[in-house]
Design a protein around this motif. Structure first.
Motif, PDB file in Angstrom:
ATOM      1  N   ALA A  88     -19.333 -97.140 -85.813  1.00 30.09           N
ATOM      2  CA  ALA A  88     -19.865 -97.257 -84.453  1.00 30.09           C
ATOM      3  C   ALA A  88     -18.753 -97.757 -83.549  1.00 30.09           C
ATOM      4  CB  ALA A  88     -21.039 -98.230 -84.405  1.00 30.09           C
ATOM      5  N   MET A  89     -19.090 -97.842 -82.233  1.00 26.17           N
ATOM      6  CA  MET A  89     -18.208 -98.513 -81.278  1.00 26.17           C
ATOM      7  C   MET A  89     -18.707 -99.944 -81.134  1.00 26.17           C
ATOM      8  SD  MET A  89     -15.731 -98.215 -78.945  1.00 26.17           S
ATOM      9  CE  MET A  89     -15.615 -96.678 -78.030  1.00 26.17           C
ATOM     10  N   TYR A  90     -17.798-100.892 -81.243  1.00 27.52           N
ATOM     11  CA  TYR A  90     -18.154-102.305 -81.059  1.00 27.52           C
ATOM     12  C   TYR A  90     -17.595-102.759 -79.720  1.00 27.52           C
ATOM     13  CZ  TYR A  90     -19.929-102.178 -85.722  1.00 27.52           C
ATOM     14  OH  TYR A  90     -20.678-101.857 -86.823  1.00 27.52           O
ATOM     15  N   LEU A  91     -18.511-103.123 -78.836  1.00 32.96           N
ATOM     16  CA  LEU A  91     -18.159-103.475 -77.465  1.00 32.96           C
ATOM     17  C   LEU A  91     -18.321-104.974 -77.246  1.00 32.96           C
ATOM     18  CD1 LEU A  91     -20.126-100.620 -75.693  1.00 32.96           C
ATOM     19  CD2 LEU A  91     -17.647-100.828 -75.729  1.00 32.96           C
ATOM     20  N   CYS A  92     -17.360-105.537 -76.555  1.00 32.00           N
ATOM     21  CA  CYS A  92     -17.446-106.924 -76.138  1.00 32.00           C
ATOM     22  C   CYS A  92     -17.637-106.946 -74.625  1.00 32.00           C
ATOM     23  CB  CYS A  92     -16.175-107.670 -76.519  1.00 32.00           C
ATOM     24  SG  CYS A  92     -16.123-109.401 -76.029  1.00 32.00           S
ATOM     25  N   ALA A  93     -18.453-107.841 -74.135  1.00 35.11           N
ATOM     26  CA  ALA A  93     -18.675-107.982 -72.702  1.00 35.11           C
ATOM     27  C   ALA A  93     -18.691-109.458 -72.337  1.00 35.11           C
ATOM     28  CB  ALA A  93     -19.990-107.328 -72.284  1.00 35.11           C
TER      29      ALA A  93
END
Lengths: 115, 111
Positions: A88-93
């Motif tokens: 998957a894509m692991y996104l940080c915000a």
């Protein structure tokens, strides 16, 4: 313009291996989020930090995932052992504070492929 | 269970067309609704809506929230090929501000 930094941008790993992702939020942002985005889906929250404290990890698979933000600044998300379904894509915000007024600013993400 | 539903899931239009993307939600403790644009990278913020009936505009994009109908629309007028992207709707819930996202609408604008 300040940005959320993430590394690595891409990671290929074999199943059962350990993998770690790093995130550096925008300076001064107290709230940090990790999301997972499976292809064709919207991002799903894994964990939310307020400073160094976890405020929501209800969707984090705790048997294999861990997250920390020791000094309340940058954060690490770890998976051990990785499974095929973790691709998957692991996104940080990050945002200055939670809720209501400020939008979340997203980093470029780490695309994980588990083989 | 909280959910956000977007429609259509995909849409193909020609340059110059006007499009309307839909988002409906069932979320406890609603705080705000956000729209993001996602190209082949991280989502970028478009709008945050908290009050019903107030339209937010930015150039050719506009959005409005209907809290009675638990829905929002995103309008794009005079579409351009650069508008091709996935448009994500997210609802912020609770005091902690975490977001629940829809699956997105994939917009393709043909020259």
């Amino acid at each position: 313009e300040a940005e959320v930094a993430q590394s690595p941008r891409y990671k290929i790993t074999e199943k059962s291996q350990a993998v770690a992702f790093w995130c550096d939020p925008i300076s001064g942002h107290a709230t940090l989020y990790w999301y997972r985005q499976i292809l064709g889906q919207g991002p799903e929250l894994l964990v939310q930090f307020q400073d160094e404290s976890v405020v929501d990890d209800s969707q984090l698979p705790k048997d294999r995932f861990s997250a920390e933000r020791l000094k309340g600044v940058d954060s690490t998300l770890k998976i051990q052992p990785a499974e095929l379904g973790d691709s998957a894509m692991y996104l940080c915000a990050s945002s200055p504070q939670p809720g209501g007024v400020y939008e979340q600013y997203f980093g470029p993400g780490t695309r994980l492929t588990v083989t | 269970e909280d959910k956000v539903v977007q429609s259509p899931l995909s849409l193909v239009v020609h340059e110059g067309d006007t499009v309307t993307l839909n988002c409906s939600y069932e979320v406890t403790n609603f705080r705000s609704l956000l729209w993001y644009k996602q190209e082949k990278k991280a989502p970028t913020f478009l709008f945050m809506l908290t009050s019903s009936g107030i339209e937010k505009k930015s150039g050719r994009l506009s959005s409005i929230l209907d809290k009675k109908e638990l829905s929002s629309i995103l309008n794009i007028t005079a579409t351009q090929t650069g508008d091709s992207a996935i448009y994500l709707c997210a609802v912020e819930r609770g005091s902690q501000g975490n977001l629940i996202f829809g699956k997105g609408t994939k917009l393709s604008v043909k020259p």
